[in-house]
Design a protein around this motif. Structure first.
Motif, PDB file in Angstrom:
ATOM      1  N   PRO A  69       0.814  -1.034  -0.009  1.00  0.00           N
ATOM      2  CA  PRO A  69      -0.127  -0.164  -0.065  1.00  0.00           C
ATOM      3  C   PRO A  69       0.835   1.309  -0.022  1.00  0.00           C
ATOM      4  N   SER A  70       0.523   2.315  -0.640  1.00  0.00           N
ATOM      5  CA  SER A  70       1.255   3.542  -0.888  1.00  0.00           C
ATOM      6  C   SER A  70       1.254   4.193   0.550  1.00  0.00           C
ATOM      7  N   TYR A  71       2.454   4.654   1.035  1.00  0.00           N
ATOM      8  CA  TYR A  71       2.702   5.034   2.317  1.00  0.00           C
ATOM      9  C   TYR A  71       3.674   6.331   2.427  1.00  0.00           C
ATOM     10  N   GLY A  72       3.296   7.222   2.986  1.00  0.00           N
ATOM     11  CA  GLY A  72       4.306   8.361   3.000  1.00  0.00           C
ATOM     12  C   GLY A  72       4.929   9.206   1.721  1.00  0.00           C
ATOM     13  N   THR A  73       3.799   9.108   0.840  1.00  0.00           N
ATOM     14  CA  THR A  73       4.041   9.413  -0.429  1.00  0.00           C
ATOM     15  C   THR A  73       3.243  10.874  -0.694  1.00  0.00           C
ATOM     16  N   THR A  74       2.330  11.241   0.303  1.00  0.00           N
ATOM     17  CA  THR A  74       1.623  12.280   0.051  1.00  0.00           C
ATOM     18  C   THR A  74       1.998  13.568   0.402  1.00  0.00           C
ATOM     19  N   ASN A  75       2.031  14.631  -0.452  1.00  0.00           N
ATOM     20  CA  ASN A  75       2.561  15.875  -0.007  1.00  0.00           C
ATOM     21  C   ASN A  75       1.464  16.799   0.208  1.00  0.00           C
ATOM     22  N   LYS A  76       1.309  17.649   1.340  1.00  0.00           N
ATOM     23  CA  LYS A  76       0.451  18.929   1.576  1.00  0.00           C
ATOM     24  C   LYS A  76       1.063  20.066   1.101  1.00  0.00           C
ATOM     25  N   ASN A  77       0.600  20.427  -0.187  1.00  0.00           N
ATOM     26  CA  ASN A  77       1.194  21.575  -1.004  1.00  0.00           C
ATOM     27  C   ASN A  77       0.684  22.828  -0.548  1.00  0.00           C
ATOM     28  N   PRO A  78       1.527  23.803  -0.887  1.00  0.00           N
ATOM     29  CA  PRO A  78       0.853  25.280  -0.770  1.00  0.00           C
ATOM     30  C   PRO A  78       0.455  25.629  -2.158  1.00  0.00           C
ATOM     31  N   ASP A  79       0.053  26.747  -2.334  1.00  0.00           N
ATOM     32  CA  ASP A  79      -0.214  27.235  -3.781  1.00  0.00           C
ATOM     33  C   ASP A  79       1.144  27.904  -4.236  1.00  0.00           C
ATOM     34  N   PHE A  80       1.810  27.102  -4.983  1.00  0.00           N
ATOM     35  CA  PHE A  80       3.225  27.412  -5.644  1.00  0.00           C
ATOM     36  C   PHE A  80       3.220  28.654  -6.383  1.00  0.00           C
ATOM     37  N   ALA A  81       2.115  28.943  -7.101  1.00  0.00           N
ATOM     38  CA  ALA A  81       1.902  29.967  -7.776  1.00  0.00           C
ATOM     39  C   ALA A  81       2.056  31.607  -6.937  1.00  0.00           C
ATOM     40  N   ALA A  82       1.603  31.415  -5.797  1.00  0.00           N
ATOM     41  CA  ALA A  82       1.633  32.317  -5.042  1.00  0.00           C
ATOM     42  C   ALA A  82       3.020  32.542  -4.097  1.00  0.00           C
ATOM     43  N   ILE A  83       3.426  31.554  -3.961  1.00  0.00           N
ATOM     44  CA  ILE A  83       4.937  31.498  -3.599  1.00  0.00           C
ATOM     45  C   ILE A  83       5.761  32.189  -4.669  1.00  0.00           C
ATOM     46  N   ALA A  84       5.506  31.915  -5.890  1.00  0.00           N
ATOM     47  CA  ALA A  84       6.275  32.417  -7.031  1.00  0.00           C
ATOM     48  C   ALA A  84       6.194  34.067  -6.952  1.00  0.00           C
ATOM     49  N   ARG A  85       4.850  34.469  -7.108  1.00  0.00           N
ATOM     50  CA  ARG A  85       4.562  35.771  -6.990  1.00  0.00           C
ATOM     51  C   ARG A  85       5.064  36.450  -5.826  1.00  0.00           C
ATOM     52  N   ALA A  86       5.186  35.806  -4.542  1.00  0.00           N
ATOM     53  CA  ALA A  86       5.703  36.484  -3.376  1.00  0.00           C
ATOM     54  C   ALA A  86       7.338  36.703  -3.630  1.00  0.00           C
ATOM     55  N   ALA A  87       7.970  35.906  -4.329  1.00  0.00           N
ATOM     56  CA  ALA A  87       9.465  35.973  -4.627  1.00  0.00           C
ATOM     57  C   ALA A  87       9.718  37.007  -5.728  1.00  0.00           C
ATOM     58  N   GLY A  88       8.501  37.576  -6.275  1.00  0.00           N
ATOM     59  CA  GLY A  88       8.923  38.408  -7.395  1.00  0.00           C
ATOM     60  C   GLY A  88       8.787  38.115  -9.001  1.00  0.00           C
ATOM     61  N   ALA A  89       8.263  36.794  -9.032  1.00  0.00           N
ATOM     62  CA  ALA A  89       8.463  36.282 -10.375  1.00  0.00           C
ATOM     63  C   ALA A  89       6.735  36.381 -10.912  1.00  0.00           C
ATOM     64  N   TYR A  90       6.747  35.685 -11.871  1.00  0.00           N
ATOM     65  CA  TYR A  90       5.289  35.418 -12.577  1.00  0.00           C
ATOM     66  C   TYR A  90       4.678  34.121 -12.159  1.00  0.00           C
ATOM     67  N   GLY A  91       3.493  34.034 -11.606  1.00  0.00           N
ATOM     68  CA  GLY A  91       3.054  32.881 -11.176  1.00  0.00           C
ATOM     69  C   GLY A  91       1.693  32.646 -11.421  1.00  0.00           C
ATOM     70  N   VAL A  92       1.225  31.585 -11.868  1.00  0.00           N
ATOM     71  CA  VAL A  92      -0.081  31.311 -12.098  1.00  0.00           C
ATOM     72  C   VAL A  92      -0.522  29.948 -11.839  1.00  0.00           C
ATOM     73  N   ARG A  93      -1.805  29.710 -11.310  1.00  0.00           N
ATOM     74  CA  ARG A  93      -2.230  28.434 -10.904  1.00  0.00           C
ATOM     75  C   ARG A  93      -3.324  27.850 -11.832  1.00  0.00           C
ATOM     76  N   VAL A  94      -3.026  26.816 -12.288  1.00  0.00           N
ATOM     77  CA  VAL A  94      -4.183  26.125 -13.402  1.00  0.00           C
ATOM     78  C   VAL A  94      -4.880  24.809 -12.707  1.00  0.00           C
ATOM     79  N   GLU A  95      -6.028  24.893 -12.510  1.00  0.00           N
ATOM     80  CA  GLU A  95      -7.039  23.785 -12.111  1.00  0.00           C
ATOM     81  C   GLU A  95      -7.818  23.254 -13.125  1.00  0.00           C
ATOM     82  N   LYS A  96      -8.188  23.901 -14.058  1.00  0.00           N
ATOM     83  CA  LYS A  96      -9.117  23.552 -15.198  1.00  0.00           C
ATOM     84  C   LYS A  96      -8.288  23.225 -16.535  1.00  0.00           C
TER      85      LYS A  96
END
Length: 580
Positions: A480-507
């Motif tokens: 069984p899969s175990y220890g493989t799940t990542n609880k991720n932030p909005d990486f695009a928001a992190i990119a924008r906070a760093a001063g880069a272009y960031g966009v999140r695509v869900e559809k």
């Protein structure tokens, strides 16, 4: 003229060897060398956030340019961080010079603060690994290290205590002409004659190509045409051999597709050209095998050979092709071309059915759209794991694109740092990092390096919130899969906070416009695409004999999944098959 110190001489010699920049993190024992770089207009210092990134970036630069690249780490923990990237560069045969600065020479062996022993640490991931303990060793030791890295293709490590770097360089030091390129290697006439006889005697010949066919595309095509041979390839051979190839039967190995496996196992003679293909379960054990490789240590270590030919592929074929008798029987070639097209027809629906409505987004769809929208001469850097699958299946080679990955070492987190090195070689060339969320988050700090140096790298993040390839390994092993799940932030928001272009695509309908806007952006950009975590390319049959990781080849069954525009190429090649 002021007398040089050892650090200044060190930097001058690197510049003479063609090094344009050195990647690393400054500090203590490394400071004299960094200061010498500051005062030398021929070399730039590239400040990164982690030394592992420095080594990966240098390795990628070397693979793109074919020239020597350099990285550095300060004493102890600083140079320890280089090791993973250096392993990757070494196994990718990328010429890299690594400076491992060291603690004060008088304290070595006494348990000093931050003490390690780099001359032991880097032994396995280098062709040359020595310490400059006395200024009189310069410049000969550094020149020797450079020639090992370039001549043998791989890593050289030079350790140097900071106090030695600050000492005056020898007054009458001996400097000699540096080797900056590798020669071509031609096999002996006896080997060419033996290979010619074997090709002439065989009715069905298959060519299987690796990265050693770089620069030999025309010679491989001419040879294949003369002997009517199907041409398969390994993952690292894809970018060099698949394009403009009317004899293409796909890729073998765990990530393979098409008829490459059948072609290599149903021939009379298999000719391995410039490949160190590691998955011997996919290679036949009942046909004659010839291997051609410029590195003699590669010959015969994967399969039993009937003939080993030491030489580079282009020179070998230039000698061989005029001597072999032309073959007129295309039956085997045409049968393999048809099998290849039929195999691709059977899996193409895996990425075409309702993909524009499927949420979370099919990663196959992301890869296929990316392939169509990216520049014709784009450089793709590809994270290890499922992104290897998508790159293998959907990126279309054309002779101008490059695909860099940790294909031999198999490290996580390689795509972003390799993109840094690739982009520095040409700020006007499109560089796309195909990152997984696991790999990206591992060295995410060096996204700040893109911003700091204003590197226009485009990170396309396949974000399935899991370690997808590891889940596949567990499933195949019956776990069984175990220890493989990542609880991720909005990486695009992190990119924008760093001063880069960031966009999140869900559809899916958002994808094309998001990529278009990111590609138009002049600076760094990140497209965070939320992809389906269930999109694992699982083999159609799972055997108890399968083992974990990339050794799944025991089943001799390739992953099931889409193939992008390769189907179009296969259909095009079928048009050249003579009709009865």
């Amino acid at each position: 003229m002021a007398k040089q110190n050892v650090a200044e001489q060190f930097v001058d010699i690197l510049a003479r060897a063609g090094v344009k920049r050195m990647y690393g993190v400054v500090g203590d024992s490394l400071n004299p060398v960094v200061d010498a770089i500051r005062r030398n207009s021929a070399i730039d210092w590239v400040h990164v956030r982690h030394e592992e990134t420095a080594a990966f970036a240098a390795g990628a630069e070397a693979q793109i340019t074919g020239s020597l690249a350099a990285c550095a780490g300060s004493c102890g923990p600083g140079n320890l961080h280089l090791i993973n990237g250096l392993y990757d560069a070494h196994r990718s045969m990328a010429p890299v010079l690594a400076l491992a600065s060291h603690i004060p020479s008088s304290e070595i062996g006494l348990g000093y603060f931050q003490e390690t022993h780099p001359e032991l640490l880097f032994q396995e991931c280098s062709h040359y690994n020595e310490m400059i303990s006395n200024p009189e060793q310069m410049p000969r030791l550094l020149q020797t290290a450079i020639q090992h890295a370039i001549g043998r293709g791989g890593v050289s490590v030079v350790s140097m205590p900071g106090d030695v770097a600050s000492k005056p360089a020898p007054e009458k030091s001996i400097e000699h002409a540096l080797v900056t390129a590798r020669p071509t290697v031609r096999p002996g006439d006896d080997e060419i004659d033996k290979l010619c006889r074997m090709v002439d005697e065989a009715k069905r010949v298959t060519l299987f190509c690796g990265s050693g066919t770089a620069g030999a595309h025309a010679e491989v095509m001419e040879f294949a045409e003369k002997i009517k041979s199907p041409v398969g390839h390994a993952l690292r051979g894809k970018e060099w051999i698949q394009y403009d190839n009317p004899y293409d039967v796909g890729m073998s190995g765990l990530l393979g597709y098409g008829a490459a496996y059948e072609a290599t196992n149903e021939c009379d003679l298999l000719v391995l050209l410039g490949t160190d293909f590691p998955y011997n379960a996919f290679l036949p054990d009942d046909v004659k095998i010839v291997q051609v490789d410029v590195r003699p240590e590669h010959l015969g270590r994967r399969s039993k050979l009937d003939l080993a030919v030491w030489g580079d592929v282009r020179e070998t074929l230039r000698c061989l092709t005029p001597r072999v008798k032309p073959k007129s029987d295309r039956k085997f070639l045409d049968r393999m071309l048809k099998k290849h097209a039929n195999a691709l027809e059977g899996v193409v629906k895996a990425y075409t059915r309702k993909v524009e409505k499927h949420v979370p987004i099919h990663p196959e769809y992301v890869a296929s759209v990316l392939d169509e929208m990216a520049d014709d001469d784009a450089v793709f850097t590809v994270d290890t794991g499922m992104n290897n699958v998508w790159a293998a299946r959907y990126l279309t080679p054309n002779g101008k694109r490059r695909v860099i990955g940790s294909f031999s070492h198999g490290s996580m987190a390689n795509a972003l740092p390799q993109a840094i090195g690739a982009q520095f070689t040409d700020l006007n060339r499109q560089v796309v990092a195909m990152s997984g969320d696991g790999g990206f988050s591992m060295l995410m700090g060096d996204f700040l390096t893109l911003v700091q140096h204003d590197l226009p790298v485009k990170v396309v993040l396949f974000n399935n919130s899991s370690l997808g390839m590891v889940e596949l390994e567990m499933l195949v092993a019956g776990l069984p899969s175990y220890g493989t799940t990542n609880k991720n932030p909005d990486f695009a928001a992190i990119a924008r906070a760093a001063g880069a272009y960031g966009v999140r695509v869900e559809k899916p309908k958002q994808l094309q416009s998001a990529l278009k806007d990111a590609f138009k952006c002049k600076g760094p950009a990140l497209v965070d695409v939320v992809t389906d975590p269930n999109a694992l390319s699982i083999p159609p049959k799972i055997s108890a004999d399968m083992v974990t990781g990339f050794a799944l080849s025991a089943s001799k069954i390739v992953l099931d999944g889409g193939v992008g525009r390769m189907l179009q190429m296969a259909r095009s090649n079928l048009r050249n098959v003579p009709r009865p």
